[in-house]
Enzyme design. Structure first.
Site, PDB file in Angstrom:
ATOM      1  N   THR A 110      17.555  72.198 -77.806  1.00 26.74           N
ATOM      2  CA  THR A 110      16.441  71.567 -78.515  1.00 26.74           C
ATOM      3  C   THR A 110      15.166  72.381 -78.347  1.00 26.74           C
ATOM      4  O   THR A 110      14.460  72.674 -79.316  1.00 26.74           O
ATOM      5  CB  THR A 110      16.210  70.146 -77.979  1.00 26.74           C
ATOM      6  OG1 THR A 110      17.405  69.388 -78.114  1.00 26.74           O
ATOM      7  CG2 THR A 110      15.082  69.461 -78.725  1.00 26.74           C
ATOM      8  N   TYR A 151      22.170  61.839 -86.685  1.00 29.17           N
ATOM      9  CA  TYR A 151      22.087  61.301 -88.043  1.00 29.17           C
ATOM     10  C   TYR A 151      23.340  60.532 -88.459  1.00 29.17           C
ATOM     11  O   TYR A 151      23.236  59.448 -89.046  1.00 29.17           O
ATOM     12  CB  TYR A 151      21.793  62.412 -89.073  1.00 29.17           C
ATOM     13  CG  TYR A 151      21.459  61.862 -90.447  1.00 29.17           C
ATOM     14  CD1 TYR A 151      20.217  61.303 -90.701  1.00 29.17           C
ATOM     15  CD2 TYR A 151      22.394  61.885 -91.481  1.00 29.17           C
ATOM     16  CE1 TYR A 151      19.919  60.771 -91.947  1.00 29.17           C
ATOM     17  CE2 TYR A 151      22.103  61.366 -92.735  1.00 29.17           C
ATOM     18  CZ  TYR A 151      20.859  60.811 -92.963  1.00 29.17           C
ATOM     19  OH  TYR A 151      20.563  60.289 -94.185  1.00 29.17           O
ATOM     20  N   TYR A 167      25.706  66.604 -74.098  1.00 25.86           N
ATOM     21  CA  TYR A 167      24.250  66.428 -74.127  1.00 25.86           C
ATOM     22  C   TYR A 167      23.954  65.097 -74.803  1.00 25.86           C
ATOM     23  O   TYR A 167      24.160  64.946 -76.002  1.00 25.86           O
ATOM     24  CB  TYR A 167      23.622  67.597 -74.872  1.00 25.86           C
ATOM     25  CG  TYR A 167      22.114  67.581 -75.011  1.00 25.86           C
ATOM     26  CD1 TYR A 167      21.296  66.724 -74.273  1.00 25.86           C
ATOM     27  CD2 TYR A 167      21.487  68.452 -75.904  1.00 25.86           C
ATOM     28  CE1 TYR A 167      19.922  66.734 -74.414  1.00 25.86           C
ATOM     29  CE2 TYR A 167      20.111  68.479 -76.052  1.00 25.86           C
ATOM     30  CZ  TYR A 167      19.333  67.619 -75.312  1.00 25.86           C
ATOM     31  OH  TYR A 167      17.970  67.634 -75.461  1.00 25.86           O
ATOM     32  N   ARG A 213      16.552  61.440 -79.803  1.00 18.09           N
ATOM     33  CA  ARG A 213      16.556  62.401 -80.911  1.00 18.09           C
ATOM     34  C   ARG A 213      17.723  62.211 -81.867  1.00 18.09           C
ATOM     35  O   ARG A 213      17.645  62.598 -83.026  1.00 18.09           O
ATOM     36  CB  ARG A 213      16.590  63.835 -80.364  1.00 18.09           C
ATOM     37  CG  ARG A 213      15.243  64.363 -79.909  1.00 18.09           C
ATOM     38  CD  ARG A 213      15.322  65.840 -79.586  1.00 18.09           C
ATOM     39  NE  ARG A 213      14.029  66.389 -79.216  1.00 18.09           N
ATOM     40  CZ  ARG A 213      13.221  67.054 -80.045  1.00 18.09           C
ATOM     41  NH1 ARG A 213      13.564  67.243 -81.296  1.00 18.09           N
ATOM     42  NH2 ARG A 213      12.070  67.531 -79.614  1.00 18.09           N
ATOM     43  N   LYS A 251      24.434  66.601 -69.696  1.00 18.52           N
ATOM     44  CA  LYS A 251      22.980  66.528 -69.614  1.00 18.52           C
ATOM     45  C   LYS A 251      22.599  65.135 -70.102  1.00 18.52           C
ATOM     46  O   LYS A 251      22.742  64.830 -71.288  1.00 18.52           O
ATOM     47  CB  LYS A 251      22.329  67.602 -70.485  1.00 18.52           C
ATOM     48  CG  LYS A 251      20.801  67.528 -70.515  1.00 18.52           C
ATOM     49  CD  LYS A 251      20.212  68.558 -71.471  1.00 18.52           C
ATOM     50  CE  LYS A 251      18.697  68.428 -71.550  1.00 18.52           C
ATOM     51  NZ  LYS A 251      18.102  69.386 -72.517  1.00 18.52           N
ATOM     52  N   ILE A 281      18.142  70.227 -66.537  1.00 16.61           N
ATOM     53  CA  ILE A 281      17.921  71.172 -67.637  1.00 16.61           C
ATOM     54  C   ILE A 281      16.517  70.884 -68.126  1.00 16.61           C
ATOM     55  O   ILE A 281      16.272  69.877 -68.795  1.00 16.61           O
ATOM     56  CB  ILE A 281      18.995  71.035 -68.723  1.00 16.61           C
ATOM     57  CG1 ILE A 281      20.366  71.384 -68.132  1.00 16.61           C
ATOM     58  CG2 ILE A 281      18.673  71.947 -69.911  1.00 16.61           C
ATOM     59  CD1 ILE A 281      21.529  71.229 -69.092  1.00 16.61           C
TER      60      ILE A 281
END
Length: 292
Positions: A44, A107, A133, A138, A161, A203
């Site tokens: 990201t 999405y 992740y 997001r 993560k 991270i």
């Protein structure tokens, strides 16, 4: 298992939008000299969604070349298109990175079964070690601990993560996934406590500009040195918070440029430069952390 401070590396860019290769070389040296435990490239923070596949592969090839085996390289390889993610992960595996960072499909909003099949398909096809992740803020998609447990240790999946900031997940994931499954914080504000409670590392966005401090804090937290780890973490508290005053990586790129780590804070649209009012806030956080 990688442990400690893994930086979610920014991708330095020229005003034309091309990657600034000289700045990348300097950033890699900065992190190696600062004790960063791994580079997470094209996540990201690295603006992965605006890189073409060819740009991604070139970026990774150059990073591997410049790092020359001195620091592990983890490559962002997630997609909301499973077929595309499989192809990218296969190519990344052939390049020789340590692992891939595979984000939950954004999405689409898949079910837990869809998430399981997505990551299983990537691993089976690519043979790439994968760090999952999970960043619901997001992606509008939350990878539940029970689904992680189904994946852990299978299909090359070696860690996660976890960027929810929910510390209760550490004990859940550890119980369900075992001691050999790596747990990384994806939330700088809670990362110190995450490691003190049994996580294996972070991270980190903050590590882009405070590499030595994040490396030291992480080492202390992993050693159970709560007081000393929290002392360093407290000095970074405002930075942890204010590097997200606008969408990541807008503030951290500005901060890196302000410190002279990169030439400029250029990003690719639709991200734009940090607003003037926010610049004052981020600068104050850098001053409080004694970084400028």
């Amino acid at each position: 298992m990688l442990t400690g401070s893994l930086v979610a590396l920014i991708t330095p860019m020229n005003s034309s939008g091309s990657v600034d290769w000289k700045a990348l070389e300097l950033l890699i040296e900065y992190h190696i000299q600062s004790g960063t435990n791994g580079l997470v490239v094209a996540g990201t923070t690295g603006e992965s969604v605006t890189l073409t596949d060819d740009e991604l592969f070139i970026l990774l090839e150059r990073t591997l070349e410049l790092a020359a085996g001195r620091i592990p390289i983890i490559a962002g390889c997630g997609s909301n298109n499973t077929a595309h993610a499989k192809q990218v992960a296969k190519r990344i595996c052939q390049l020789g990175v340590t692992a891939g960072l595979s984000v939950t499909p954004y999405y689409n909003k898949p079910t837990q079964e869809g998430l399981y099949q997505h990551f299983a398909a990537i691993g089976e096809y690519s043979e790439l070690p994968q760090i999952l992740y999970n960043v619901p803020g997001r992606t509008a998609c939350d990878l539940k601990p029970e689904t992680v447990a189904r994946l852990a240790g299978n299909f090359g999946i070696c860690g996660i993560k976890e960027a929810t900031g929910d510390l209760s997940r550490i004990s859940q994931l550890r119980l369900l996934c075992g001691e050999d499954f790596a747990l990384y914080s994806g939330d700088d504000l809670s990362a110190c406590e995450f490691m003190l409670q049994g996580g294996n590392g972070v991270i980190s966005v903050t590590a882009n500009v405070a590499a030595k401090l994040m490396s030291r804090m992480s080492a202390l937290a992993l050693a159970g040195e709560r007081e000393l780890a929290c002392e360093i973490d407290d000095s970074l508290r405002f930075l942890h918070r204010d590097l997200f005053i606008e969408s990541n990586p807008i503030p951290v790129k500005w901060a890196a440029a302000r410190m002279g780590l990169i030439k400029n804070a250029d990003l690719r649209l639709p991200l734009t430069l940090l607003s003037v009012p926010a610049q004052a806030i981020v600068e104050a956080a850098l001053v409080k952390a004694e970084l400028i």
